[in-house]
Structure formats: C-alpha cells, structure tokens
Scaffold this motif. Structure first.
Motif, short mmCIF file in Angstrom:
data_model
loop_
_atom_site.label_atom_id
_atom_site.label_comp_id
_atom_site.label_asym_id
_atom_site.label_seq_id
_atom_site.Cartn_x
_atom_site.Cartn_y
_atom_site.Cartn_z
N GLY A 48 0.81 -1.21 0.00
CA GLY A 48 0.00 0.00 0.00
C GLY A 48 0.85 1.26 0.00
N GLN A 49 1.98 1.23 0.70
CA GLN A 49 2.89 2.37 0.69
C GLN A 49 3.55 2.53 -0.68
OE1 GLN A 49 5.49 1.16 3.87
NE2 GLN A 49 4.30 2.24 5.45
N ASP A 50 3.95 1.40 -1.27
CA ASP A 50 4.64 1.44 -2.56
C ASP A 50 3.71 1.83 -3.70
OD1 ASP A 50 6.97 0.54 -1.32
OD2 ASP A 50 6.66 -1.56 -1.89
N LEU A 51 2.47 1.37 -3.65
CA LEU A 51 1.53 1.51 -4.77
C LEU A 51 0.20 2.07 -4.25
CD1 LEU A 51 2.28 -1.99 -6.33
CD2 LEU A 51 3.04 0.22 -7.25
N ARG A 90 -5.22 -0.71 -12.50
CA ARG A 90 -3.84 -0.68 -11.99
C ARG A 90 -3.59 -1.98 -11.24
NH1 ARG A 90 -5.41 5.04 -9.63
NH2 ARG A 90 -7.24 3.73 -9.38
N VAL A 91 -2.75 -2.83 -11.82
CA VAL A 91 -2.60 -4.21 -11.37
C VAL A 91 -1.17 -4.45 -10.88
CG1 VAL A 91 -2.76 -6.64 -12.04
CG2 VAL A 91 -4.32 -4.96 -13.04
N ALA A 92 -1.07 -5.22 -9.81
CA ALA A 92 0.23 -5.66 -9.32
C ALA A 92 0.20 -7.16 -9.10
CB ALA A 92 0.61 -4.95 -8.02
N GLY A 102 -10.73 -4.80 1.55
CA GLY A 102 -11.57 -4.42 0.43
C GLY A 102 -11.17 -3.15 -0.27
N ASP A 103 -10.22 -2.40 0.26
CA ASP A 103 -9.77 -1.17 -0.40
C ASP A 103 -9.03 -1.46 -1.70
OD1 ASP A 103 -10.88 0.26 1.67
OD2 ASP A 103 -8.97 0.61 2.71
N VAL A 104 -8.41 -2.62 -1.79
CA VAL A 104 -7.77 -3.11 -3.02
C VAL A 104 -8.40 -4.46 -3.35
CG1 VAL A 104 -5.60 -4.06 -3.95
CG2 VAL A 104 -5.58 -1.87 -2.72
N LEU A 126 -3.14 1.53 -6.29
CA LEU A 126 -3.38 0.17 -6.78
C LEU A 126 -4.86 -0.18 -6.76
CD1 LEU A 126 -1.96 -2.50 -7.64
CD2 LEU A 126 -1.94 -3.14 -5.22
N ASP A 127 -5.31 -0.84 -7.84
CA ASP A 127 -6.67 -1.36 -7.90
C ASP A 127 -6.74 -2.84 -7.53
OD1 ASP A 127 -7.91 1.04 -8.86
OD2 ASP A 127 -7.13 0.60 -10.87
N THR A 128 -5.81 -3.64 -8.08
CA THR A 128 -5.91 -5.09 -7.97
C THR A 128 -4.54 -5.69 -7.67
OG1 THR A 128 -7.73 -5.13 -9.56
CG2 THR A 128 -6.57 -7.22 -9.17
N LEU A 129 -4.52 -6.65 -6.74
CA LEU A 129 -3.29 -7.37 -6.40
C LEU A 129 -3.54 -8.86 -6.56
CD1 LEU A 129 -0.39 -7.41 -5.15
CD2 LEU A 129 -1.51 -7.59 -2.91
N LEU A 130 -2.70 -9.54 -7.34
CA LEU A 130 -2.80 -10.98 -7.52
C LEU A 130 -1.81 -11.67 -6.59
CD1 LEU A 130 -3.97 -9.76 -10.26
CD2 LEU A 130 -3.44 -11.99 -11.24
N VAL A 131 -2.31 -12.65 -5.83
CA VAL A 131 -1.52 -13.31 -4.79
C VAL A 131 -1.67 -14.82 -4.91
CG1 VAL A 131 -1.13 -13.50 -2.30
CG2 VAL A 131 -1.98 -11.35 -3.26
N ALA A 132 -0.55 -15.55 -4.91
CA ALA A 132 -0.60 -17.01 -4.90
C ALA A 132 -1.04 -17.49 -3.52
CB ALA A 132 0.77 -17.58 -5.24
N VAL A 133 -1.73 -18.64 -3.50
CA VAL A 133 -2.29 -19.15 -2.26
C VAL A 133 -1.87 -20.61 -2.05
CG1 VAL A 133 -4.39 -19.66 -0.96
CG2 VAL A 133 -4.30 -17.65 -2.44
N GLY A 134 -1.39 -20.89 -0.82
CA GLY A 134 -1.19 -22.25 -0.36
C GLY A 134 -2.12 -22.47 0.82
N GLY A 135 -1.57 -22.35 2.03
CA GLY A 135 -2.41 -22.44 3.22
C GLY A 135 -3.21 -21.18 3.50
N GLY A 136 -2.79 -20.07 2.88
CA GLY A 136 -3.57 -18.85 2.98
C GLY A 136 -3.07 -17.81 3.97
N GLY A 137 -1.93 -18.06 4.62
CA GLY A 137 -1.42 -17.07 5.56
C GLY A 137 -1.07 -15.75 4.90
N LEU A 138 -0.50 -15.83 3.70
CA LEU A 138 -0.11 -14.61 2.98
C LEU A 138 -1.32 -13.81 2.54
CD1 LEU A 138 1.97 -12.80 1.60
CD2 LEU A 138 1.92 -14.37 -0.35
#
Length: 322
Positions: free
Chosen positions: A176-179, A307-309, A204-206, A182-194
């Motif tokens: 959030g500080q860097d971008l 705006r995608v990251a 919900g802001d991004v 930003l509208d959308t952030l794509l994140v890989a998921v395993g157990g879901g901690g990240l």
C-alpha cells in the motif's frame, strides 16, 4: 457445521487487525527488507499489453515473504528453552530457521520428501535441525506435533496462527505504501497465511485476487464449499502451495475480502517462471510465479486502465532449472 461469515466470528482472527499489522511492521523492520517494485508491461512478459507492477518479495531474507511471519511470531511470543519447531514445505521452514538464527533460538524444521533441495539446503545452512519424512506437508505437520508434545518446543505454524497472519499482513501495508493507487493485487495461495494477512490489511480497499494451481485448489474449493475442505496436493508448486486444507483462521477473512479465486495449470506456472527470467532476470520458484501465471494465461484479464500488481513471493529454487 456453522460457517463463519466474518473474520470476527472465528477465535484468533479478531487479533488480525490493521493496528496489529502496523505494530508488527515496526517490530520486524530491523529484521526484514523493504522489497522493491519493478514496473513492466505485461507484453514484455508474453501477455497482452497492460502496465504491471511486480512486487519482488522473492528478494526477502530467506528467499520468501515467510520471514515476516516468522519474525513476528518469535518477537511477540515467549520462546521456551526448547526453542521453536515448524512444519513446512520449505519456505516457512527456511524463514523460521533464519529468524531463529538471528535471534539465537534453537530451531527444528520438519519437511516432506517433496521439498526441493534448494529449500532443504537453505534450512540446513541457517543452522536448524532438519527432519525429512512423509510425502506431503500434512505428514510433516503430524511429525512436528509429536515433537512438540515430547519436548515443549514452541510451534510456529506456517499459516494458521494469528502472529503468522499479522506478520504476512505487513507485506500488504508495504504494498500500500509502494503503490497507493493500486486497484488489484494478484496473490498465490497455499495455506492462505499470505493472502489472509494481506486481505486483512486492505479490507476491500484493493481488489485481492487469489491464484492457485489446478492441482492444489485449496482456497478455491473452500470458498465454493463455504468452509475449509480437503483438496488435492499435486503439481509443480506442491512444495509451497499444496496443504490439504486452507487455514481456518484466514478463511473468514478470505470470505470477506478476497474478491476472486482463479486457477492456473502447471504449464502456465512454468511459463511464468521462464517469462520472469527471460524478460526481467527475476528468479522465482513455481509458487512465486503462480500469481503472474494468471495474467499470462488469461485466467485473470484486467480491465482497461486497471492498476494491477503481481506479488512474486518466493525464489527458493535453483537458477539452472530455468
């Protein structure tokens, strides 16, 4: 069984707040890197033309974002003389081993046989005791629980503890500080901690989009079922994105704040790895390239002007494999 519909209804998730994430960010700041953002065009990576930001958390200490949760856990909990223990596909174990070495704490790490040599070598290199056994993460977790019962060591869970979620949430704060636009952030998921920690930060802001391998659709199946359920644990990213179930603490957060869940194939993931290396000279392990695979494969198609990251979350692989 009643399924929680908000993060506040599950014990533990009420601790995963923006205030807690801010406090953790201050606490871990001396121990983690503020990782860079690389601005590229998706066309340079082999996809359709669209501006894209790559958050290179693959350059974090220990080779992945996991250092954030590991340091948060060790710095906010009372560590016994027996030290800490973790079950891991590899990255979490490396992060706990690294944090323990920095803080002078004994560490024992349990990993399954699918753990890559690069990750196992990194764990040993940090001075932790490494125990390899079983075929999947669930096997390593069961062995670690037996060890805790016999020694009194403190468990640092890879994704299903409040401190882990809060620590990973510091990455959301940093993004959030860097971008800030930003509208959308794509994140890989395993157990879901990240994704749980990041979604708890953005609230919900991004637009947070979950990306998983087709061979390990853990969150995808949980969202469809309304609760964590068993999923396959297969595929090229099985050492980082294939627990049997998504975490129960992060699940209600995901229900509220993860906007969409998409799946990608192993071929898509390998292609994304190669694209990162060929176009940007960024080394990513399969799990680290999974979020980008959604854009290159068309599993996620951004709108014009969106705006995608992409979060490139891990690099514990051997470059010659690419």
């Amino acid at each position: 069984m009643t399924t929680p519909t908000t993060a506040e209804t599950t014990p533990g998730t009420a601790e995963v707040t923006r205030d807690a994430i801010r406090a953790a960010a201050v606490l871990v700041r001396p121990h983690v890197r503020h990782t860079p953002v690389l601005d590229v065009d998706l066309a340079d990576l082999g996809g359709p033309a669209h501006p894209l930001a790559l958050k290179l958390e693959c350059l974090q200490h220990s080779g992945s974002f996991k250092a954030r949760g590991a340091f948060t856990s060790l710095l906010t909990r009372d560590v016994p003389a027996a030290g800490v223990v973790a079950a891991s596909g590899g990255n979490h174990g490396a992060a706990v081993a690294y944090a323990a070495a920095r803080l002078g704490v004994p560490a024992t790490i349990f990993v399954p046989s699918v753990t890559s040599a690069a990750k196992a070598d990194r764990i040993r290199g940090y001075g932790a005791t490494l125990v390899v056994g079983g075929d999947r993460y669930a096997d390593a977790l069961a062995a670690s629980e037996e060890f805790v019962a016999g020694t009194g060591a403190m468990t640092v869970h890879a994704y299903d503890q409040p401190a882990t979620l809060v620590g990973q949430g510091t990455l959301g704060l940093e993004i959030g500080q860097d971008l800030p636009d930003l509208d959308t952030l794509l994140v890989a998921v395993g157990g879901g901690g990240l994704i749980g920690g990041i979604a708890a930060w953005f609230r919900g802001d991004v637009r947070v989009v979950a990306v998983e391998p087709e061979g390990a659709p853990t969150l995808h199946r949980a969202l469809a079922a309304g609760e964590p359920v068993d999923a396959p644990t297969e595929g090229v990213a099985a050492d980082s994105l294939a627990p049997q179930q998504v975490g129960r603490l992060m699940f209600p957060i995901a229900q509220q704040y993860v906007a969409e869940s998409v799946l990608v194939s192993d071929d898509d993931i390998v292609s994304a790895q190669r694209a990162l290396w060929d176009a940007a000279r960024v080394v990513a392990e399969p799990g680290g390239a999974t979020a980008l695979a959604a854009l290159l494969s068309g599993a996620y198609v951004p709108e014009p002007g969106e705006r995608v990251a992409v979060l490139v979350c891990g690099a514990n692989t051997t470059a010659v494999q690419l």
